[in-house]
Design a protein around this motif. Structure first.
Motif, PDB file in Angstrom:
ATOM      1  N   VAL A 240      -6.001 -44.078  29.351  1.00 37.40           N
ATOM      2  CA  VAL A 240      -5.108 -44.693  30.274  1.00 37.40           C
ATOM      3  C   VAL A 240      -4.728 -46.239  29.802  1.00 37.40           C
ATOM      4  CG1 VAL A 240      -4.371 -44.877  32.627  1.00 37.40           C
ATOM      5  CG2 VAL A 240      -5.467 -42.765  31.867  1.00 37.40           C
ATOM      6  N   CYS A 288     -10.194 -42.829  36.485  1.00 41.78           N
ATOM      7  CA  CYS A 288      -9.015 -43.576  36.453  1.00 41.78           C
ATOM      8  C   CYS A 288      -8.428 -43.221  38.143  1.00 41.78           C
ATOM      9  CB  CYS A 288      -7.943 -43.029  35.569  1.00 41.78           C
ATOM     10  SG  CYS A 288      -6.246 -43.953  35.658  1.00 41.78           S
ATOM     11  N   VAL A 289      -7.743 -44.326  38.603  1.00 40.02           N
ATOM     12  CA  VAL A 289      -7.242 -44.181  40.108  1.00 40.02           C
ATOM     13  C   VAL A 289      -6.189 -43.264  40.022  1.00 40.02           C
ATOM     14  CG1 VAL A 289      -5.642 -45.917  39.660  1.00 40.02           C
ATOM     15  CG2 VAL A 289      -6.662 -45.454  41.987  1.00 40.02           C
ATOM     16  N   TYR A 381      -8.980 -49.277  36.891  1.00 46.23           N
ATOM     17  CA  TYR A 381      -7.928 -50.243  36.964  1.00 46.23           C
ATOM     18  C   TYR A 381      -8.565 -51.878  37.904  1.00 46.23           C
ATOM     19  CZ  TYR A 381      -6.409 -49.998  41.908  1.00 46.23           C
ATOM     20  OH  TYR A 381      -6.633 -50.000  43.232  1.00 46.23           O
TER      21      TYR A 381
HETATM   22 MO   LIG Z   1      -6.802 -46.063  35.565  1.00 48.39          MO
END
Ligand SMILES: [Mo]
Ligand SMILES: Nc1nc2c(c(=O)[nH]1)N[C@H]1C(S)=C(S)[C@@H](COP(=O)(O)O)O[C@H]1N2
Length: 524
Positions: A240, A288-289, A381
């Motif tokens: 990502v 990943c968020v 992130y």
């Molecule tokens: Mo992410």
């Protein structure tokens, strides 16, 4: 009737002329961008600008629905829009030859402006691909339209102004061939540039770690078909990022600068500097968020890297708890991405890394070669900057990094989650024994318990595989006696703080999805 038909007869070639001009413009831009910088090409630059301006909800939706293909979808979308507009310009040029050509130049201006204003722009040369492409496209459109509107040398049978069909087709064919050749040459040049970076990666010999990871306990891996392997192979590791072109940096010229508030000894490191230090090797699960409950954006790798806290101490950095003035560490990548991590967590003794190795090889380009950051327990992130080149110590008050400007939370520890890997949603199963299995993660807290519920029945304890570390996920399995009918299987995890994974569903924005994963199956 005759007039109409002859107008239509010229509309189609006019649209074709527009398309060809657009194609030639992109091909020439591709060629020039290979010489200047691949990221300065108009489609990449406009795509990057579009990504930066995409509302978070839409971006999140795109990541979820197209995954790693979201960038391909975006590029195809840009090409489709450009194709339609180019055809329209071709038709417009039939009546207003200069305006049509000027329209192509206008698109060039948009591409050039996008390239110049990208965070990774290296200067005015970045407009060259768009400029050269636009000039070629506009010139070609002007020429082709001229052939379409010029009367034939001999009068058409029955009078009327025809057009120079033969001249148009010859010119169009020649333009198509030349453009294709230019585009192909551009691709080859671009590929050879990438090969130079790849050569520096191939030349890397990763040193043995001063502190190796403990061997993976055999009991950390359950032998259940369909379960995620404990270690995610690099080729399967989710990706990502916002990069339309994967940055291919040379290890030879790479530098990392550490500076900012409370940095009494600012430093710049080379790749060789980092490899020459004591490296540690750790298994860490990255999430990943944007991962939905049950989603695929989570993976575990064996990372090799330099402990980040040590480097920060050398630079004179103290965490806020020791009176340091900076509470946020902003990592900046070569492609202009910024990610902000809490200094306190980075320096609290956990294995925050500047990673150089992933599962026994130098970082793959897609995962940040030559160096990326990693902080166990935090979403990617706010911690996992790939292609990192700069670390600035600052405060959360003073600076909002990329995703925070786009409505994501400033601080984002990973939420406790469990996922059912097998059976798959809507699987048809035979009655009798079925192994339900999957993974659960609560990085840096650790997983203590996983429970499974069939329909609205009681929560039953699942069997947990051995723990590798609190920073990694844990496999689990549950032996189920499946009775005929439709069933819903639900899973929940409990982390080492005793917190049971919440039932409350939230969206991924702003700080990660919560809720429980369930899978509906039918048993015959
Ligand atoms: Mo992410
Ligand atoms: N330079 C850069 N680094 C980045 C990102 C990015 O867009 N650009 N995305 C972050 C996000 S959101 C995540 S989840 C992780 C993903 O790392 P991976 O692609 O290696 O799995 O990288 C992080 N580092």
């Amino acid at each position: 009737m005759r007039i109409n038909r002859s107008t239509f007869a010229r509309t189609a070639p006019a649209a074709l002329g527009g398309l060809l001009s657009g194609y030639a413009a992109l091909a020439v831009a591709e060629l020039v961008s290979a010489a200047v910088r691949p990221e300065a090409g108009p489609v990449t630059a406009v795509g990057g600008a579009a990504i930066d301006r995409t509302p978070p909800a839409l971006k999140d939706w795109a990541i979820r629905h197209f995954g790693t293909d979201d960038k391909l979808v975006l590029q195809l979308g840009i090409l489709a829009v450009l194709g339609l507009l180019a055809a329209a310009l071709g038709i417009l040029a039939l009546r207003h030859r200069r305006t049509g050509a000027a329209g192509v130049l206008l698109f060039g201006a948009v591409g050039g402006a996008a390239a110049l204003t990208r965070p990774d722009s290296t200067g005015p040369a970045d407009v060259l691909p768009s400029l050269a492409g636009a000039l070629a496209g506009a010139g070609l459109l002007y020429l082709l339209t001229g052939l379409l509107t010029a009367p034939r040398t001999a009068p058409a049978p029955g009078g009327g102004t025809g057009w120079n069909r033969r001249g148009f087709l010859a010119a169009a064919g020649a333009a198509a061939l030349t453009a294709t050749a230019a585009g192909a040459l551009g691709r080859r040049l671009g590929a050879s540039r990438g090969r130079d970076a790849a050569a520096t990666r191939d030349a890397v010999r990763l040193p043995a770690p001063a502190s190796p990871a403990a061997p993976l306990p055999r009991a950390a891996s359950l032998r259940v078909p369909g379960i995620s392997p404990f270690t995610t192979p690099n080729a399967d590791f989710y990706r990502v990022d916002t990069a339309l072109v994967v940055p291919r940096l040379s290890a030879d010229t790479w530098r990392l600068r550490i500076h900012g508030r409370g940095v009494s000894r600012p430093r710049t490191y080379t790749y060789a500097d980092l490899l020459g230090r004591d490296l540690i090797e750790r298994d860490v699960t990255l999430t990943c968020v944007s991962n939905e409950v049950g989603g695929p954006y989570v993976g575990t790798a064996r990372w090799l890297g330099v402990p980040l806290a040590g480097l920060l101490r050398e630079a004179g950095v103290r965490p806020p708890s020791e009176g340091g003035p900076a509470d946020q560490l902003v990592a900046r990548s070569t492609d202009g991405m910024t990610l902000g991590s809490p200094v306190e967590e980075v320096m609290d003794g956990r294995d925050a890394l500047l990673a150089v190795g992933m599962n026994g090889e130098p970082l793959p380009f897609a995962h940040g070669f030559p160096v990326r950051m990693l902080v166990p327990g935090l979403y990617g992130y706010v911690s996992a900057c790939k292609w990192i080149q700069d670390i600035e110590l600052t405060t959360f008050d003073a600076y909002d990094p990329y995703w925070v400007k786009r409505k994501w939370a400033r601080r984002a520890p990973v939420k406790t989650q469990a996922r059912i890997d097998t059976p798959k949603p809507f699987a048809r199963l035979g009655a009798g024994p079925v192994t339900v299995a999957g993974v659960a993660w609560a990085q840096h807290r650790g997983i203590d318990r996983v429970e499974v519920r069939v329909d609205e029945g009681p929560w039953e304890q699942a069997d947990l595989a051995a723990e590798d570390s609190a920073d990694t996920w844990r496999q689990w399995s549950y032996p189920w006696r499946a009775a005929p009918g439709g069933h819903t299987l639900t899973v929940r995890a409990t982390d080492r703080t005793g917190t049971v994974q919440t039932e409350e569903r939230t969206r991924t924005v702003p700080d990660g999805a919560s809720g429980r994963h369930s899978v509906v199956v039918s048993v015959d």
